[in-house]
Design an enzyme around this catalytic site. Structure first.
Site, PDB file in Angstrom:
ATOM      1  N   ASP A 120      -5.771  12.069   0.351  1.00 10.20           N
ATOM      2  CA  ASP A 120      -5.361  13.099   1.306  1.00 10.20           C
ATOM      3  C   ASP A 120      -3.852  13.143   1.518  1.00 10.20           C
ATOM      4  OD1 ASP A 120      -5.637  10.479   2.438  1.00 10.20           O
ATOM      5  OD2 ASP A 120      -5.324  11.354   4.423  1.00 10.20           O
ATOM      6  N   THR A 177      -1.474   3.786   4.487  1.00  5.80           N
ATOM      7  CA  THR A 177      -0.515   4.874   4.276  1.00  5.80           C
ATOM      8  C   THR A 177       0.464   4.851   5.417  1.00  5.80           C
ATOM      9  OG1 THR A 177      -2.185   6.276   3.247  1.00  5.80           O
ATOM     10  CG2 THR A 177      -0.353   7.427   4.290  1.00  5.80           C
ATOM     11  N   SER A 183       0.828  -1.208   0.000  1.00  7.45           N
ATOM     12  CA  SER A 183       0.000   0.000   0.000  1.00  7.45           C
ATOM     13  C   SER A 183       0.862   1.257   0.000  1.00  7.45           C
ATOM     14  CB  SER A 183      -0.924   0.005   1.221  1.00  7.45           C
ATOM     15  OG  SER A 183      -0.180  -0.111   2.397  1.00  7.45           O
ATOM     16  N   ARG A 216      -6.761   9.715  -9.592  1.00  8.49           N
ATOM     17  CA  ARG A 216      -7.319  10.002  -8.255  1.00  8.49           C
ATOM     18  C   ARG A 216      -6.182  10.318  -7.267  1.00  8.49           C
ATOM     19  NH1 ARG A 216      -6.586   7.888  -2.792  1.00  8.49           N
ATOM     20  NH2 ARG A 216      -8.516   8.224  -1.661  1.00  8.49           N
ATOM     21  N   THR A 258       2.015   7.006   0.211  1.00  6.43           N
ATOM     22  CA  THR A 258       1.049   5.929  -0.045  1.00  6.43           C
ATOM     23  C   THR A 258       0.910   5.640  -1.532  1.00  6.43           C
ATOM     24  OG1 THR A 258      -1.243   5.231   0.447  1.00  6.43           O
ATOM     25  CG2 THR A 258      -0.956   7.477  -0.292  1.00  6.43           C
ATOM     26  N   THR A 294      -4.541   8.437   8.061  1.00  3.84           N
ATOM     27  CA  THR A 294      -4.644   7.301   7.156  1.00  3.84           C
ATOM     28  C   THR A 294      -6.123   6.945   7.027  1.00  3.84           C
ATOM     29  OG1 THR A 294      -3.947   5.013   6.758  1.00  3.84           O
ATOM     30  CG2 THR A 294      -4.292   5.650   9.049  1.00  3.84           C
ATOM     31  N   GLY A 295      -6.437   6.200   5.970  1.00  2.00           N
ATOM     32  CA  GLY A 295      -7.830   5.813   5.764  1.00  2.00           C
ATOM     33  C   GLY A 295      -8.402   6.472   4.531  1.00  2.00           C
TER      34      GLY A 295
HETATM   35  N1  ASP Z   1      -5.321   7.850   2.861  1.00  2.00           N
HETATM   36  C1  ASP Z   1      -4.956   7.034   1.734  1.00  2.00           C
HETATM   37  C2  ASP Z   1      -5.689   7.534   0.521  1.00  2.00           C
HETATM   38  O1  ASP Z   1      -6.847   7.895   0.627  1.00  2.00           O
HETATM   39  C3  ASP Z   1      -5.198   5.586   1.899  1.00  2.00           C
HETATM   40  C4  ASP Z   1      -5.076   4.993   3.276  1.00  2.00           C
HETATM   41  O2  ASP Z   1      -4.411   5.527   4.143  1.00  2.00           O
HETATM   42  O3  ASP Z   1      -5.663   3.936   3.552  1.00  2.00           O
HETATM   43  O4  ASP Z   1      -5.135   7.508  -0.546  1.00  2.00           O
END
Ligand code: ASP
Length: 329
Positions: A217, A186, A84, A214, A204, A237-238
């Protein structure tokens, strides 16, 4: 009489000045006269343990937080088994590995790259943007051209396992990011060095099977990362779309400025996302966002929407993985 008039005039001017500067009276965190815990480094997810080790080598020798966070996040970036981040990252829906990263130092210098292909260490390209260009963000082809001109090698980042998984995904082509399912993540890292300076880095490959182009954040200063050397630092993250919606990490740092602890600041940012998700009539169950934060005194906080998010913390007591507290219990 004239003295009284001049006093009244001065008082009136002062109150207008206060009205124009409503932040004047807000107590700036952190508290003074408390023992500062430093150095300290915090990073997201279990790969934060190895990343912290690399950062700690620098921090424990009185090195600069900026160097520590860059060296730290380069560890998962280079690891093909971390799918990731960086090399080995999962591709977008067109089978292209596109990377996002940003970095911020104690003087509010910032650098960022988004949708960068073929370069294993986007964080170092972000640092080069910060240090060697008059700009703060380069994207796509322009970011790649810059990286190549800086001498970064062009490499294939799509590893066999990611390609296989992507080909399998093509059979249904259904884009459905889930909370804590390993199709995104991330590394965000924030550190306070022995000099008492803060820096942060975030990198990330974003959401697997995203649309080409795309951007989440993670490369956006204020969303996936923010550092204010007077106050604190935060990273996220997320689901990036939700973090961007509230300018997440800037919000966390501003809440600390208002005197909130790092923990409460992370909790309030998560509450804001939950509130807006409900307001927009979107289901919460598949959304995950986690914040980690550090203040100028070395106090830390972490919070997320769903259980399952963890972070690595390294300080004088050692390096350990900690489960973050969460909202939806
Ligand atoms: N925040 C990251 C994104 O939206 C992905 C992640 O941290 O899971 O690209």
């Amino acid at each position: 009489m004239s003295n009284r008039r001049s006093f009244i005039q001065k008082a009136a001017i002062a109150s207008v000045a206060f009205a124009l500067d409503p932040f004047k009276n807000i107590a700036a965190a952190p508290e003074r006269n408390v023992a500062v815990q430093k150095p300290i480094v915090l990073s997201t997810w279990r790969f934060g343990i190895q990343a912290n080790e690399a950062a700690w080598k620098i921090l424990s020798k009185n090195g600069r937080a900026l160097d520590a966070v860059e060296a730290g996040v380069r560890v998962p970036e280079a690891d093909p088994n971390e799918r990731s981040v960086g090399y080995g990252g999962r591709p977008d829906r067109d089978g292209r590995v596109t990377l996002d990263a940003c970095i911020m130092d104690e003087n509010a210098n910032i650098g960022s790259v988004a949708c960068l292909e073929y370069i294993k260490h986007p964080i170092s390209v972000a640092r080069a943007v910060m240090e060697k260009t008059p700009h703060v963000m380069l994207v796509g082809e322009g970011a790649l051209q810059f990286a190549l001109a800086q001498g970064f090698p062009k490499e294939n980042l799509l590893v066999e396992a990611s390609e296989k998984e992507w080909k399998e995904w093509l059979k249904t082509s259904k884009y459905e990011p889930k909370a804590n399912i390993e199709n995104h993540d991330t590394i965000g890292m924030i550190a306070l060095d022995a000099q008492g300076n803060l820096s942060g880095a975030c990198t990330t490959s974003g959401m697997a099977n995203k649309m080409h182009g795309r951007v989440g954040d993670s490369p956006i200063i204020g969303a996936g990362l923010y550092v204010d050397n007077e106050i604190g630092a935060a990273t996220a993250t997320g689901h990036g779309e939700e973090v961007i919606r509230i300018a997440g990490c800037h919000l966390v740092v501003e809440l600390m400025r208002q005197g909130k602890t790092p923990q409460v600041a992370c909790e309030e940012a998560v509450a804001r996302i939950i509130k807006l998700t409900k307001q927009r009539n979107k289901p919460l169950k598949d959304i995950q966002v986690g914040f980690i934060a550090l203040d100028k005194n070395g106090r830390h906080g972490a919070y997320c929407i769903q259980g399952g998010f963890n972070f690595a913390l390294n300080d004088s007591s050692g390096n350990r993985l900690i489960d973050a507290d969460y909202s939806l219990k």
